[in-house]
Structures are given as structure tokens and as C-alpha cells.
Design an enzyme around this catalytic site. Structure first.
Site, PDB file in Angstrom:
ATOM      1  N   HIS A  14       0.877  -1.167   0.000  1.00 33.39           N
ATOM      2  CA  HIS A  14       0.000   0.000   0.000  1.00 33.39           C
ATOM      3  C   HIS A  14       0.924   1.230   0.000  1.00 33.39           C
ATOM      4  CE1 HIS A  14      -2.804   2.961   1.712  1.00 33.39           C
ATOM      5  NE2 HIS A  14      -3.794   2.135   1.439  1.00 33.39           N
ATOM      6  N   ASP A  25       3.161  -4.230   8.322  1.00 38.98           N
ATOM      7  CA  ASP A  25       1.903  -3.539   8.088  1.00 38.98           C
ATOM      8  C   ASP A  25       0.788  -4.560   8.320  1.00 38.98           C
ATOM      9  OD1 ASP A  25      -0.396  -2.423   7.121  1.00 38.98           O
ATOM     10  OD2 ASP A  25       0.478  -1.698   5.240  1.00 38.98           O
ATOM     11  N   GLN A  50      -4.331  -5.367   7.136  1.00 42.11           N
ATOM     12  CA  GLN A  50      -5.266  -6.357   6.602  1.00 42.11           C
ATOM     13  C   GLN A  50      -5.186  -7.676   7.369  1.00 42.11           C
ATOM     14  OE1 GLN A  50      -7.593  -5.634   4.550  1.00 42.11           O
ATOM     15  NE2 GLN A  50      -6.872  -3.672   3.758  1.00 42.11           N
ATOM     16  N   LYS A  77     -10.692  -0.222  10.111  1.00 42.98           N
ATOM     17  CA  LYS A  77     -10.833  -1.463   9.340  1.00 42.98           C
ATOM     18  C   LYS A  77     -11.246  -2.628  10.232  1.00 42.98           C
ATOM     19  CE  LYS A  77      -7.193  -0.169   6.076  1.00 42.98           C
ATOM     20  NZ  LYS A  77      -7.857   0.104   4.790  1.00 42.98           N
ATOM     21  N   CYS A  81      -4.698   2.178  -3.676  1.00 42.54           N
ATOM     22  CA  CYS A  81      -3.463   2.745  -3.109  1.00 42.54           C
ATOM     23  C   CYS A  81      -2.279   1.809  -3.286  1.00 42.54           C
ATOM     24  CB  CYS A  81      -3.617   3.108  -1.640  1.00 42.54           C
ATOM     25  SG  CYS A  81      -4.870   4.346  -1.343  1.00 42.54           S
TER      26      CYS A  81
HETATM   27  C1  PLP Z   1      -2.283  -2.907   3.669  1.00 44.29           C
HETATM   28  C2  PLP Z   1      -2.661  -1.515   4.053  1.00 44.29           C
HETATM   29  N1  PLP Z   1      -1.732  -0.705   4.562  1.00 44.29           N
HETATM   30  C3  PLP Z   1      -2.017   0.553   4.947  1.00 44.29           C
HETATM   31  C4  PLP Z   1      -3.280   1.071   4.815  1.00 44.29           C
HETATM   32  C5  PLP Z   1      -3.521   2.489   5.239  1.00 44.29           C
HETATM   33  O1  PLP Z   1      -4.444   2.584   6.251  1.00 44.29           O
HETATM   34  P1  PLP Z   1      -4.957   4.012   6.735  1.00 44.29           P
HETATM   35  O2  PLP Z   1      -5.414   4.735   5.517  1.00 44.29           O
HETATM   36  O3  PLP Z   1      -6.063   3.702   7.675  1.00 44.29           O
HETATM   37  O4  PLP Z   1      -3.807   4.698   7.400  1.00 44.29           O
HETATM   38  C6  PLP Z   1      -4.287   0.260   4.284  1.00 44.29           C
HETATM   39  C7  PLP Z   1      -5.670   0.750   4.124  1.00 44.29           C
HETATM   40  O5  PLP Z   1      -6.121   1.223   3.111  1.00 44.29           O
HETATM   41  C8  PLP Z   1      -3.959  -1.060   3.889  1.00 44.29           C
HETATM   42  O6  PLP Z   1      -4.892  -1.866   3.357  1.00 44.29           O
END
Ligand code: PLP
Lengths: 429, 149
Positions: free
Chosen positions: A141, A218, A221, A244, A384
Site C-alpha cells: 500500500h 503492516d 489487513q 478497518k 493505493c
Molecule cells: C495494507 C494496508 N496498509 C495501509 C493502509 C492504510 O491505512 P490508513 O489509511 O487507515 O492509514 C491500508 C488501508 O487502506 C492497507 O490496506
């Protein structure tokens, strides 16, 4: 040990009644919400927790001696303990952030500050200079890529990435080659938000440990969807977002091993994170407070604890198994549709409950619009993760992502709708 | 299928999204601009060919959803013969149409030609950007010509 009964449609339908937003119609159809990978819906207990805080305890935490302040502080710190238990951490290893993105930036800026000489000798292990390498992956991401690009640019370090194979898995042969004495940090997602692939945390941690590199996970998910024991995984840092996992927006978590958090220079500075302040300089509290500058996200943290309680009462092992079933059903159904290509692993591979597809001849936006017309909410775009989409030769895809409140009927509705897309847009071959 | 979806994806739109009138860039142009819709990755380059303040043709290339592709194709059909000011007027009217949330605008038939089939897009706020992509590109092309003078 007695195994809990697996989740099944009947129980899921009962759980669904706890989620007011799921009980509505879209374009005259019952809403089928398959976009929890982007953000989840919230149960009444979470909404009540936040409301109840404002009705009873609302006051500033860690400040003032009055009863409301004491009660608020207790709830706030109890929330931290609840979340810590949920992910196999200790309380002082849990830092509140506004989301995962902020958590990753906190690490990056902490290292940046260490590289400028802040934090003294204790922070030496965070210092990056020219010749040092940061290693990420092609499947991240943007939140786990852009902060490292910036950190590399500020420190002169080099950013490298582990490539992704055609089936969406990491090229571990390349990882072996790329993780060297120059590698100072290895950062990767636990579960891909595009392919649903589970990355091999143990192998990557072992390789990183062998060269003394820090490991960042990270867990965006994974924390919402599976049993997570961060201490057992032996990562140094991990991040995830409350929204999430049934909690409100505005709250996220940074996990860090205690000794590392106490050595990392702060990112945001100001009130509530200091010991003694003079006009010239200040001392900082130990973690987690040293990373919690300013008025905190109190009601959100308390609501996150309520979300964790909800998830725990259902059972993370049961949720994990149910979603893996839904994921298998999604990938089976989608990949059987002519002209539909699943990005990443196909049928028969263990995966999370999310699947992204490319529909030949129809743009993802049009796919999403068609599904929306049937009340089905999916995500379209690059999620993203532009580099990963480029890797698969597409600019956008359509993603269905399930959660504990989704039934097999939801999955079947999505499969059925997707099967009608190419004919509608005249893309039949 | 709901009536809204049928209104959004009229047959004319689906046809244009496949036929893509004016697709393919010329080796030279009087003005050219590249537009990107970062949320969905739609991309479009639109060239303007003009003589004495009158548009001869627009040519374009891009990748995106059926709405953005059809919109560029429809613009290709509309633009020839318009003066720069007339083109700007059409762009302003089209933008107004897209922001009308399904209400439409006056004189749309007369001034926008077949492009009025995109009216249904205005009910879908998230898709307005898709429909605007080519028109924003033409606007940027016209601004380039102005700046050159
Ligand atoms: C794998 C992963 N990393 C990071 C993020 C970023 O999360 P947030 O936008 O809540 O900071 C997301 C969510 O879209 C994600 O799916």
C-alpha cells in the site's frame, strides 16, 4: 481443546443485526457490503461506547485530578490494555496513532530524527546514512512505500524492493539476495490489500534478524481478520488502523518492542509527552507517552477497545476461518467467469477474504458502477497500490473484500453480478 | 437494472466508448495536454489542431472507463468548426451540465450536440470527473494557445 463451532450463515445473519449501516437498501436492493478492506462497518456496541464516554466520562486524560478525568484516564488506559492483549503485546508497546499511515510515518520520522543526531547513543540503531538500505516490497500500500521514499531522500539511504511474482507472492529468492549487511530496515505487509496473499513473516524476520535489520509489519489487513500475536511473530514494529476493524476513524495503533520505542526519538512533540521543559530544551517521557503529543483520541481509543471486545467475543480464529472460506468462494466464482482475471493467487491457495479482478474490456469503474446498481459495494481503482497494479499490467481493478458480517449469499451475489458485466458493456468475446 | 444505470450507460455512450472517434495522436499539434484522474488512474492526452482561431479537429489517446472514453469521443465530434470562445462556452456549459445533479441545463441540445447523452452522469457525483477529463484537457489546450499569443 474443544474447537468452537465454525461460523456459518445463520450466525453471521444474527451478527449482522448488530451493524445498523448494513441494514439498508441501495438502488432498491439490500446492501451487500464487500468493501471492508477499505473500511469496516461498526456494531452498536462500538457506537455506544463512544457515545457513553461523551455522556459520562468526557474530560482530559492524564491531566487534572477530578473524578471525570480519573475515570476517563482509566478507560483510556484500559483500552490500551485490551488492544495490547488482542495482538500479543504489552501495554507500554501500544502507541495510539490516528491510523496506520501515521504509525508508519512516526517510525520513518523517528529514524529521520535519529539520523540528525536526536536521541543520542540509544538511537544509534535507527540512524541511516548513505550506503544503508531500506527494503520494502512491490506489493505495498502507498502508506508503506511513500514514507520510506521520503526517509531515503532525507537520509541518503537507498530504497529497494522485493519483487512480486506472477502469482502475487513475494520473490523470496530475491529477498534472500536483497537482504544484506547494508539492510537496516525491512518493511512489508502481512496480508496484501490487493491479492489477499499472506506474506511469510517468519522467513522474512529470520533473514532480517540474520543481518541485524529492523522489521516493520503492516498489519492493516491482518489485525482485523486473523489471530495476531506480534510478540510471537517477533517483528520490531507493526501498525494497523481501527476503522478497518469495526472501530471509528481517527484511531490507529503502532506497536513497537518496548526497548525500541524507548530509544526511538519522538515524531510529534508538544504537550503530554514531556518530563521537564525549560525554555531551551525538554526531556521526554518513556513510550508510549513520548509518542502521544497533544490531546489524544480518547473516545476513539475506547471505541476501538469495544471493537476488539466484539471481535474477541466472536473469536478471531472463527473469523479467520470464515473469511478464508468466503475468500475461496469468491476466487472460485470469479475465476470461473470468462474474461475475468484474478490478480494474484487463484483457486486452491490459502488466502484472505479479499479478491481483486481485472475484467477484460471493461474498466474497473464501470464494473463497480454496475455492481453498485445491484446494491453491491466493492472497491474500484488501484487501492493505493499503483506499483502492484503496474506489476500486473493494469491501472485499476475491482476488489471484493469480506468480513465477519458477510454471508455466502453476499459472495454469490457478487459473483452473479460480475458474471453479467461483460455482456452489459458489450465486451463479450 | 435501475433506470439510473440505463440513463448513465446509454447505448450511444457504450458505442462511443468502443468506437473512440478521434483516437490516435497526430505527429504534431497546435496544443496538447495530458490529464490524469489520480483516484482511478484514468489518463488522457488531447491534441488541438486549429487554423485562424477556429478548431479544425481534436485527436486524443488515453485509457479509462467507458464514461471518460465516450466523453472524449463525443468531444471529438463536437469540436470542429468552433472558435476558441465558442469552445470555451461549450466547456463551461458542459461543466454546468455535469454539476446539475440530473437537472440538466438550458440550451444543452443546441450547444452540446450528442454530448448531452452524458447528462445521466451528473446523477453520479463520483463519475463527473470521468466525463470532464477530455473537456478539461481541451480547456488546457486553449489556455496554451492563449499563452502563446
Ligand atoms: C495494507 C494496508 N496498509 C495501509 C493502509 C492504510 O491505512 P490508513 O489509511 O487507515 O492509514 C491500508 C488501508 O487502506 C492497507 O490496506
Amino acid at each position: 481443546m474443544e474447537l468452537a463451532t465454525p461460523l456459518a450463515d445463520a450466525e453471521v445473519l444474527r451478527l449482522r443485526r448488530d451493524f445498523p449501516a448494513l441494514n439498508q437498501q441501495v438502488h432498491g436492493r439490500d446492501l451487500v457490503y464487500l468493501d471492508s478492506g477499505a473500511t469496516s462497518q461498526k456494531p452498536v456496541s462500538v457506537l455506544d461506547a463512544e457515545r457513553s464516554f461523551y455522556e459520562h466520562e468526557n474530560s482530559a486524560v492524564h491531566r487534572g485530578a477530578h473524578t471525570l478525568a480519573a475515570n476517563a484516564t482509566e478507560l483510556f488506559e484500559n483500552a490500551r490494555a485490551t488492544v495490547a492483549r488482542f495482538v500479543g503485546a504489552r501495554e507500554n508497546e501500544i502507541v495510539w496513532t490516528s491510523n496506520a499511515t501515521e504509525g508508519l510515518n512516526l517510525i520513518a520520522y523517528g529514524m529521520s530524527n535519529a539520523s540528525l543526531g536526536r536521541g543520542g547513543a540509544d538511537a544509534a540503531r535507527f540512524v541511516l546514512t548513505e550506503g544503508d538500505e531500506i527494503l520494502t516490497t512491490e506489493g505495498e500500500h502507498h502508506a508503506n512505500l511513500v514514507p520510506w521514499q521520503e526517509l531515503a531522500a532525507r537520509t541518503g539511504a537507498t530504497l529497494r524492493h522485493i519483487p512480486v511474482a506472477d502469482d502475487g507472492t513475494l520473490r523470496m529468492d530475491e529477498a534472500e539476495r536483497l537482504i544484506t549487511g547494508r539492510t537496516k530496515l525491512v518493511t512489508f505487509t502481512h496480508v496484501s490489500n490487493v491479492t489477499g496473499v499472506l506474506n511469510p513473516v517468519d522467513d522474512l524476520v529470520r533473514m532480517a534478524r540474520a543481518v541485524g535489520a529492523l522489521v516493520v509489519l503492516d498489519a492493516c489487513q491482518s489485525a482485523p481478520h486473523r489471530v495476531l500475536d506480534l510478540a510471537a511473530l517477533d517483528v520490531d514494529f507493526a501498525v494497523f488502523s481501527g476503522h478497518k476493524m469495526l472501530a471509528p476513524t481517527g484511531i490507529g495503533v503502532l506497536y513497537g518492542r518496548a526497548e525500541l520505542l524507548d530509544a526511538l526519538p519522538p515524531f510529534l512533540t508538544g504537550g503530554s509527552m514531556i518530563t521537564t521543559v525549560t525554555l531551551e530544551a525538554s526531556g521526554y517521557l518513556p513510550a508510549p507517552q513520548r509518542f502521544e503529543a497533544g490531546t489524544q483520541k480518547v473516545s476513539q481509543a475506547i471505541a476501538l477497545a469495544a471493537a476488539v471486545d466484539y471481535l474477541s467475543s466472536v473469536g478471531m480464529d472463527r473469523i479467520e476461518r470464515w473469511e478464508s472460506e468466503l475468500g475461496a468462494r469468491l476466487v472460485g466464482g470469479f475465476s470461473a467467469i470468462p474474461g475475468v482475471r484474478v490478480l494474484g493467487p487463484g483457486t486452491g491457495v490459502h488466502r484472505a477474504g479479499l479478491v481483486s479482478v481485472d475484467v477484460d474490456g471493461v474498466h474497473a469503474h464501470d464494473v463497480g458502477q454496475f455492481l453498485d446498481d445491484r446494491g453491491i459495494a466493492v472497491r474500484v481503482g488501484h487501492h493505493c497500490a499503483q506499483p502492484l497494479h503496474r506489476r500486473f499490467g493494469v491501472t485499476a481493478s475491482t476488489r471484493a473484500s469480506a468480513y465477519l458480517y458477510n454471508t455466502t449469499a453476499d459472495v454469490d451475489a457478487a459473483i452473479d453480478a460480475l458474471a453479467g458485466v461483460r455482456a452489459f458493456f458489450g465486451a463479450s468475446s | 437494472m435501475s433506470g439510473d444505470l440505463a440513463g448513465l450507460y446509454q447505448q450511444v455512450i457504450l458505442d462511443h466508448s468502443r468506437e473512440k472517434h478521434g483516437f490516435g495522436l497526430a505527429p504534431t499539434a497546435d496544443a496538447s495536454s495530458h490529464q490524469l484522474n489520480p483516484t482511478c488512474g484514468d489518463e488522457l492526452t488531447l491534441q488541438l489542431h486549429a487554423t485562424d482561431g477556429v478548431i479544425g479537429s481534436v485527436t486524443w489517446e488515453g485509457a479509462g472507463c467507458s464514461i471518460s472514453m465516450a466523453s472524449a469521443s463525443l468531444l471529438h465530434d463536437l469540436a470542429p468548426g468552433l472558435t476558441y470562445d465558442e469552445a470555451r462556452e461549450r466547456i463551461a456549459l458542459f461543466r454546468e451540465l455535469m454539476q446539475s445533479r440530473g437537472a440538466g441545463v438550458e440550451d444543452e441540445d443546441e450547444l452540446l450536440g450528442d454530448a448531452i447523452v452524458l447528462e445521466g452522469v451528473s446523477k453520479y457525483v463520483a463519475r463527473v470527473k470521468c466525463a470532464m477529463l477530455a473537456w478539461v484537457a481541451l480547456e488546457a489546450d486553449l489556455a496554451q494557445l492563449d499563452a502563446a499569443h
